[in-house]
Design a protein around this motif. Sequence first.
Motif, short mmCIF file in Angstrom:
data_model
loop_
_atom_site.label_atom_id
_atom_site.label_comp_id
_atom_site.label_asym_id
_atom_site.label_seq_id
_atom_site.Cartn_x
_atom_site.Cartn_y
_atom_site.Cartn_z
N LEU A 24 4.29 -2.38 4.35
CA LEU A 24 4.91 -1.13 4.80
C LEU A 24 4.87 -0.05 3.72
O LEU A 24 4.62 1.11 4.02
CB LEU A 24 6.35 -1.38 5.26
CG LEU A 24 6.50 -2.13 6.57
CD1 LEU A 24 7.95 -2.50 6.83
CD2 LEU A 24 5.93 -1.31 7.74
N ARG A 44 1.18 1.10 3.49
CA ARG A 44 0.76 1.80 4.71
C ARG A 44 1.40 3.17 4.80
O ARG A 44 0.74 4.14 5.21
CB ARG A 44 1.11 0.96 5.94
CG ARG A 44 0.69 1.56 7.23
CD ARG A 44 -0.81 1.51 7.35
NE ARG A 44 -1.20 2.03 8.64
CZ ARG A 44 -2.28 2.77 8.83
NH1 ARG A 44 -3.07 3.05 7.84
NH2 ARG A 44 -2.58 3.21 10.01
N SER A 45 2.67 3.26 4.42
CA SER A 45 3.38 4.55 4.51
C SER A 45 3.05 5.48 3.35
O SER A 45 3.40 6.65 3.39
CB SER A 45 4.89 4.31 4.57
OG SER A 45 5.34 3.84 3.32
#
Length: 197
Positions: free
Chosen positions: A176, A179-180
Amino acid sequence: MRSGDLGSLRWWACPLLLAGVTCGFDGANRMLHYGALSAAPLDEVAHLATAALGLLILARLIDLPERFYVAALVASVAIDLDHIPDYLGLLGDPNGRPFTHSLATVAVFAVAAAASRRHRAVLAGAATGLLLHFARDIVEGPPGVRMLWPLQDTAWTASYWWFLGMIILLASARLLLVRSGAPHVRWRAFQSGPDPV
């Protein structure tokens, strides 16, 4: 394969590979009777992979020197050398892991890191590696870890489901964060600078 595809593959494959190695070696370790030559090598690979997974998250948040990570990975497995006296029938504690498997050991490294400007990153890395090692030891189940020794002799322990949850959480958190694109700026730690006057 284009270089962009390789970069995209790398950001998600590494945490998933480490999670798979951790779970695979931990599962094999749980099937064997624990011994220095039987399950111990499997246990150490699982500890190393767990620590690497935790350090991937830290690397995303904090700009740390390479020596920090090396020290953390070494400490995440080297702490188990404290089992040698038990294997030899000397000074072993039949009720659990050695007393060096406690926050007292982490505190020694943390105090040393605070006191030593020159070796601060290595000592802080060792303390981090110890914490990651103890987290996995706790979720291995009995005999647990006496984290608050010498203040308390109670062993902290959790079930396999907590172990699985920990590995899923670490892998998911890394995925996460990458990806962010978060965070946009990493905090810089242990950077060399001029000596204070």
